[in-house]
Design a protein around this motif. Structure first.
Motif, PDB file in Angstrom:
ATOM      1  N   LEU A  43      41.925 -10.811 -40.971  1.00 40.83           N
ATOM      2  CA  LEU A  43      41.466 -10.593 -42.332  1.00 40.83           C
ATOM      3  C   LEU A  43      40.664 -11.841 -42.690  1.00 40.83           C
ATOM      4  CD1 LEU A  43      41.451  -9.113 -45.045  1.00 40.83           C
ATOM      5  CD2 LEU A  43      43.619 -10.239 -45.567  1.00 40.83           C
ATOM      6  N   ILE A  44      39.400 -11.654 -43.036  1.00 37.95           N
ATOM      7  CA  ILE A  44      38.513 -12.779 -43.329  1.00 37.95           C
ATOM      8  C   ILE A  44      38.407 -12.909 -44.838  1.00 37.95           C
ATOM      9  CG2 ILE A  44      36.227 -13.781 -42.995  1.00 37.95           C
ATOM     10  CD1 ILE A  44      35.903 -11.722 -40.652  1.00 37.95           C
ATOM     11  N   LYS A  45      38.899 -14.026 -45.355  1.00 37.97           N
ATOM     12  CA  LYS A  45      38.760 -14.305 -46.785  1.00 37.97           C
ATOM     13  C   LYS A  45      37.713 -15.401 -46.913  1.00 37.97           C
ATOM     14  CE  LYS A  45      43.575 -13.755 -46.958  1.00 37.97           C
ATOM     15  NZ  LYS A  45      44.767 -14.544 -46.988  1.00 37.97           N
ATOM     16  N   GLY A  46      36.706 -15.140 -47.722  1.00 34.68           N
ATOM     17  CA  GLY A  46      35.624 -16.099 -47.846  1.00 34.68           C
ATOM     18  C   GLY A  46      35.325 -16.471 -49.273  1.00 34.68           C
ATOM     19  N   LYS A  47      34.819 -17.676 -49.415  1.00 33.68           N
ATOM     20  CA  LYS A  47      34.392 -18.185 -50.715  1.00 33.68           C
ATOM     21  C   LYS A  47      33.027 -18.827 -50.499  1.00 33.68           C
ATOM     22  CE  LYS A  47      35.771 -21.499 -54.229  1.00 33.68           C
ATOM     23  NZ  LYS A  47      36.573 -22.671 -54.487  1.00 33.68           N
ATOM     24  N   ILE A  48      32.105 -18.559 -51.404  1.00 36.64           N
ATOM     25  CA  ILE A  48      30.743 -19.074 -51.283  1.00 36.64           C
ATOM     26  C   ILE A  48      30.463 -20.007 -52.452  1.00 36.64           C
ATOM     27  CG2 ILE A  48      28.303 -18.454 -51.104  1.00 36.64           C
ATOM     28  CD1 ILE A  48      29.258 -15.628 -50.304  1.00 36.64           C
ATOM     29  N   GLU A  49      29.967 -21.215 -52.126  1.00 33.90           N
ATOM     30  CA  GLU A  49      29.597 -22.177 -53.157  1.00 33.90           C
ATOM     31  C   GLU A  49      28.130 -22.544 -52.988  1.00 33.90           C
ATOM     32  OE1 GLU A  49      32.176 -25.560 -53.270  1.00 33.90           O
ATOM     33  OE2 GLU A  49      33.952 -24.333 -53.686  1.00 33.90           O
ATOM     34  N   SER A  50      27.426 -22.557 -54.089  1.00 32.56           N
ATOM     35  CA  SER A  50      26.001 -22.862 -54.079  1.00 32.56           C
ATOM     36  C   SER A  50      25.776 -24.368 -53.939  1.00 32.56           C
ATOM     37  CB  SER A  50      25.380 -22.355 -55.381  1.00 32.56           C
ATOM     38  OG  SER A  50      24.002 -22.572 -55.359  1.00 32.56           O
ATOM     39  N   THR A  51      24.712 -24.722 -53.217  1.00 33.67           N
ATOM     40  CA  THR A  51      24.259 -26.110 -53.134  1.00 33.67           C
ATOM     41  C   THR A  51      22.774 -26.125 -53.487  1.00 33.67           C
ATOM     42  OG1 THR A  51      23.625 -25.999 -50.800  1.00 33.67           O
ATOM     43  CG2 THR A  51      25.910 -26.616 -51.274  1.00 33.67           C
ATOM     44  N   HIS A  52      22.194 -27.303 -53.604  1.00 33.96           N
ATOM     45  CA  HIS A  52      20.781 -27.391 -53.967  1.00 33.96           C
ATOM     46  C   HIS A  52      19.856 -26.856 -52.876  1.00 33.96           C
ATOM     47  CE1 HIS A  52      21.480 -31.165 -51.816  1.00 33.96           C
ATOM     48  NE2 HIS A  52      20.191 -31.183 -51.568  1.00 33.96           N
ATOM     49  N   SER A  53      20.330 -26.797 -51.623  1.00 32.09           N
ATOM     50  CA  SER A  53      19.467 -26.313 -50.538  1.00 32.09           C
ATOM     51  C   SER A  53      20.026 -25.083 -49.830  1.00 32.09           C
ATOM     52  CB  SER A  53      19.254 -27.443 -49.524  1.00 32.09           C
ATOM     53  OG  SER A  53      20.486 -27.824 -48.960  1.00 32.09           O
ATOM     54  N   GLY A  54      20.922 -24.358 -50.455  1.00 32.79           N
ATOM     55  CA  GLY A  54      21.494 -23.168 -49.835  1.00 32.79           C
ATOM     56  C   GLY A  54      22.897 -22.907 -50.342  1.00 32.79           C
ATOM     57  N   CYS A  55      23.819 -22.747 -49.399  1.00 33.08           N
ATOM     58  CA  CYS A  55      25.204 -22.521 -49.809  1.00 33.08           C
ATOM     59  C   CYS A  55      26.169 -22.957 -48.712  1.00 33.08           C
ATOM     60  CB  CYS A  55      25.433 -21.061 -50.177  1.00 33.08           C
ATOM     61  SG  CYS A  55      25.336 -19.920 -48.801  1.00 33.08           S
ATOM     62  N   ILE A  56      27.404 -23.105 -49.102  1.00 27.26           N
ATOM     63  CA  ILE A  56      28.497 -23.410 -48.184  1.00 27.26           C
ATOM     64  C   ILE A  56      29.443 -22.213 -48.226  1.00 27.26           C
ATOM     65  CG2 ILE A  56      30.419 -24.943 -47.648  1.00 27.26           C
ATOM     66  CD1 ILE A  56      28.903 -27.160 -49.124  1.00 27.26           C
ATOM     67  N   ILE A  57      29.821 -21.727 -47.048  1.00 28.78           N
ATOM     68  CA  ILE A  57      30.707 -20.566 -46.947  1.00 28.78           C
ATOM     69  C   ILE A  57      32.013 -21.032 -46.313  1.00 28.78           C
ATOM     70  CG2 ILE A  57      30.980 -18.233 -46.036  1.00 28.78           C
ATOM     71  CD1 ILE A  57      27.841 -18.296 -45.681  1.00 28.78           C
ATOM     72  N   PHE A  58      33.097 -20.880 -47.051  1.00 26.46           N
ATOM     73  CA  PHE A  58      34.429 -21.236 -46.571  1.00 26.46           C
ATOM     74  C   PHE A  58      35.100 -19.961 -46.070  1.00 26.46           C
ATOM     75  CE2 PHE A  58      33.253 -24.237 -49.850  1.00 26.46           C
ATOM     76  CZ  PHE A  58      33.551 -25.456 -49.260  1.00 26.46           C
ATOM     77  N   LEU A  59      35.465 -19.935 -44.797  1.00 25.27           N
ATOM     78  CA  LEU A  59      36.093 -18.762 -44.205  1.00 25.27           C
ATOM     79  C   LEU A  59      37.537 -19.073 -43.823  1.00 25.27           C
ATOM     80  CD1 LEU A  59      33.232 -17.599 -41.804  1.00 25.27           C
ATOM     81  CD2 LEU A  59      33.789 -16.692 -44.058  1.00 25.27           C
ATOM     82  N   ASP A  60      38.406 -18.129 -44.096  1.00 20.42           N
ATOM     83  CA  ASP A  60      39.817 -18.242 -43.749  1.00 20.42           C
ATOM     84  C   ASP A  60      40.204 -16.973 -43.000  1.00 20.42           C
ATOM     85  OD1 ASP A  60      42.486 -19.402 -43.910  1.00 20.42           O
ATOM     86  OD2 ASP A  60      42.904 -17.752 -45.294  1.00 20.42           O
ATOM     87  N   PHE A  61      40.513 -17.103 -41.713  1.00 21.15           N
ATOM     88  CA  PHE A  61      40.908 -15.972 -40.882  1.00 21.15           C
ATOM     89  C   PHE A  61      42.428 -15.973 -40.793  1.00 21.15           C
ATOM     90  CE2 PHE A  61      36.718 -17.235 -39.542  1.00 21.15           C
ATOM     91  CZ  PHE A  61      36.055 -16.072 -39.205  1.00 21.15           C
ATOM     92  N   SER A  62      43.040 -14.853 -41.150  1.00 18.71           N
ATOM     93  CA  SER A  62      44.492 -14.747 -41.062  1.00 18.71           C
ATOM     94  C   SER A  62      44.870 -13.339 -40.632  1.00 18.71           C
ATOM     95  CB  SER A  62      45.138 -15.079 -42.409  1.00 18.71           C
ATOM     96  OG  SER A  62      44.721 -14.146 -43.387  1.00 18.71           O
TER      97      SER A  62
END
Length: 163
Positions: free
Chosen positions: A72-91
């Motif tokens: 199960l992939i739980k993700g969170k996306i945070e914006s940055t000035h040049s794109g984004c950061i994607i935090f993935l949690d596989f459980s």
């Protein structure tokens, strides 16, 4: 949850904006309520099942047959000035995690019983070995399934060259 259960985290940095990532996720994901959905397979070539919100998502790979170790992939996306950061949690899905814990407790209890109450150290070691083998198998199979899901996810975001 527990460090004992199969789990993996990953952080991706993308030049895509949050909106572009969400759009790409929508194109490859069929909306699913995990508690209500029981059918397998994809509609219109969808790769993932799940739900997508403004800055987060919950996905799993579309299956053609049942698989208890699919992440199960739980993700969170945070914006940055040049794109984004994607935090993935596989459980593991909660039901799979429950059964690994359940059988681990049962084999541990059997090992303690055989060692102290029955005086059978061979059976105790056998019970503990089966419990440990169960956990090692779960970790091994889960890692393989995470790699499959990661590859698809990376290709979808064009973060990895197509092999």
């Amino acid at each position: 949850m527990f460090q004992y259960l199969p789990h993996h985290t990953e952080v991706l940095v993308s030049s895509l904006t949050c909106e572009e990532v969400i759009t790409r996720l929508h194109t490859v994901t069929q909306e699913v309520d995990y508690l209500a959905q029981t059918s397998l397979g994809s509609k219109d070539g969808q790769i993932f099942n799940g739900s997508i919100k403004e800055n987060s998502f919950r996905l799993s790979k579309v299956l053609t047959k049942a698989d208890s170790f699919i992440p199960l992939i739980k993700g969170k996306i945070e914006s940055t000035h040049s794109g984004c950061i994607i935090f993935l949690d596989f459980s593991l899905f909660p039901s799979s995690a429950f059964f690994i814990l359940f059988w681990s407790v049962i084999t541990l209890a059997m090992g303690i019983f055989f060692l102290f109450a029955a005086g059978q150290p061979i059976f105790a070691m056998l019970s503990l070995g089966v419990g440990l083998g169960n956990v090692l198998f779960a970790w091994s199979y889960f890692k393989r399934k995470v790699k499959e899901s990661q590859k698809i996810f990376h290709e979808m975001l064009s973060l990895q060259k197509n092999s």
